[in-house]
Design a protein around this motif. Structure first.
Motif, PDB file in Angstrom:
ATOM      1  N   ASN A   1      13.087  56.299 -46.700  1.00 49.13           N
ATOM      2  CA  ASN A   1      11.620  55.703 -47.290  1.00 49.13           C
ATOM      3  C   ASN A   1      12.302  53.810 -46.600  1.00 49.13           C
TER       4      ASN A   1
ATOM      5  N   PHE B   1      13.656  53.486 -43.342  1.00 48.83           N
ATOM      6  CA  PHE B   1      12.408  53.710 -42.222  1.00 48.83           C
ATOM      7  C   PHE B   1      11.689  52.387 -41.898  1.00 48.83           C
ATOM      8  N   ILE B   2      10.481  51.997 -43.072  1.00 47.25           N
ATOM      9  CA  ILE B   2       9.836  50.675 -43.122  1.00 47.25           C
ATOM     10  C   ILE B   2      10.220  49.578 -42.740  1.00 47.25           C
ATOM     11  N   SER B   3      11.939  49.272 -43.577  1.00 44.60           N
ATOM     12  CA  SER B   3      11.887  48.008 -42.673  1.00 44.60           C
ATOM     13  C   SER B   3      12.016  48.122 -41.538  1.00 44.60           C
TER      14      SER B   3
ATOM     15  N   MET C   1      11.107  49.300 -38.849  1.00 40.87           N
ATOM     16  CA  MET C   1      10.003  49.581 -37.958  1.00 40.87           C
ATOM     17  C   MET C   1       9.383  47.852 -38.256  1.00 40.87           C
ATOM     18  N   SER C   2       8.689  47.953 -39.365  1.00 37.94           N
ATOM     19  CA  SER C   2       8.462  46.394 -39.772  1.00 37.94           C
ATOM     20  C   SER C   2       9.173  45.763 -38.936  1.00 37.94           C
TER      21      SER C   2
ATOM     22  N   THR D   1       5.794  44.691 -46.430  1.00 39.96           N
ATOM     23  CA  THR D   1       6.515  45.384 -46.415  1.00 39.96           C
ATOM     24  C   THR D   1       7.683  45.183 -47.520  1.00 39.96           C
TER      25      THR D   1
ATOM     26  N   ILE E   1       6.386  46.673 -50.596  1.00 36.91           N
ATOM     27  CA  ILE E   1       6.652  48.092 -50.868  1.00 36.91           C
ATOM     28  C   ILE E   1       7.589  48.440 -51.391  1.00 36.91           C
TER      29      ILE E   1
ATOM     30  N   TRP F   1       0.298  49.672 -37.669  1.00 35.44           N
ATOM     31  CA  TRP F   1       1.364  49.146 -38.436  1.00 35.44           C
ATOM     32  C   TRP F   1       0.440  48.355 -39.859  1.00 35.44           C
TER      33      TRP F   1
ATOM     34  N   VAL G   1      -1.111  51.493 -41.700  1.00 31.24           N
ATOM     35  CA  VAL G   1       0.904  52.241 -42.626  1.00 31.24           C
ATOM     36  C   VAL G   1       0.617  51.483 -43.537  1.00 31.24           C
ATOM     37  N   LEU G   2       1.448  50.054 -43.642  1.00 34.37           N
ATOM     38  CA  LEU G   2       1.397  49.901 -44.535  1.00 34.37           C
ATOM     39  C   LEU G   2       0.565  49.016 -45.574  1.00 34.37           C
TER      40      LEU G   2
ATOM     41  N   TYR H   1       0.487  52.573 -47.383  1.00 26.12           N
ATOM     42  CA  TYR H   1       2.025  53.228 -48.106  1.00 26.12           C
ATOM     43  C   TYR H   1       1.943  52.118 -48.747  1.00 26.12           C
TER      44      TYR H   1
END
Lengths: 68, 150
Positions: free
Chosen positions: B10, B13-15, B17-18, B72, B75, B136, B139-140, B143
């Motif tokens: 997780n 993925f988030i890192s 994409m960000s 990010t 999160i 995005w 999404v963040l 999240y």
């Protein structure tokens, strides 16, 4: 898939979180199973049935196979 | 899908994409070639689109990039602090469904953007950047809500 998890859990006076801790899943997972929103894997079904001293068939109602 | 039960996946993925989104927003800010792609004449009689176009021309989208990096980091810190256990099978099923929906929406966006570019290229760069920002940052924020709450 209907089941008797809520009824049995309440008989034992357990919260969803406490039952989740016993079978190592989240409270959300127990809640979703009780509301028939989520069908557990065979392993989680086994752990739940084992916790309540039942068989999987006794805990979960298999009225008709969805694999047809 | 069992790979999804590891919180590190997780985080990666988030890192990842960000990093891509923030790089685009920060790198293009004030870039001359990028500015040349924006609509120079006020083609539309729309205060919103002309204001957004001016915002991009001024290079202010770098602040959106910084916002993405900041969200990010928060999160990732919350996941590291709160997520000490692996995700259970119910949470993995939710993550898998979310990925599927996000994937389908992203695929649907490709023909939509192509049609938009071919039919009327005016403000197309502005529209793509607006969509990317809403997507995005949306999404963040969602999240962040889930990592703080659960």
């Amino acid at each position: 898939m209907k089941n008797k998890v809520k009824q049995l859990r309440e008989q034992l006076g357990l919260t969803q979180a406490q039952l989740g801790q016993k079978v190592k899943v989240s409270r959300q997972a127990i809640n979703a199973i009780e509301k028939n929103k989520f069908d557990p894997s065979i392993w989680l079904a086994y752990d739940l049935a084992n916790f309540f001293n039942m068989t999987i068939e006794e805990l979960f109602e298999f009225e008709e196979s969805e694999r047809k | 899908m069992s790979i999804l039960k590891h919180p590190a996946v997780n985080i990666l993925f988030i890192s990842f994409m960000s990093a891509i989104y923030s790089f685009i927003f920060i790198f293009t800010a004030g870039h001359m070639e990028f500015a040349s792609m924006l609509s120079h004449s006020k083609t539309l009689n729309s205060a919103f689109w002309n204001g957004w176009s001016d915002f991009l021309k001024s290079g202010n989208m770098k602040f959106i990039g910084y916002l993405i990096i900041g969200l990010t980091v928060v999160i990732v810190v919350f996941i590291l602090l709160k997520r000490t256990k692996q995700y259970d099978e119910y949470q993995v099923s939710i993550l898998a469904k979310s990925l599927l929906v996000a994937g389908i929406l992203s695929i649907l966006m490709i023909p939509f953007l192509l049609i938009m570019l071919l039919s009327d290229p005016n403000y197309s760069t502005e529209t793509i950047f607006l969509f990317a920002m809403i997507q995005w940052v949306g999404v963040l924020v969602s999240y962040l809500f889930f990592v703080v709450r659960f």
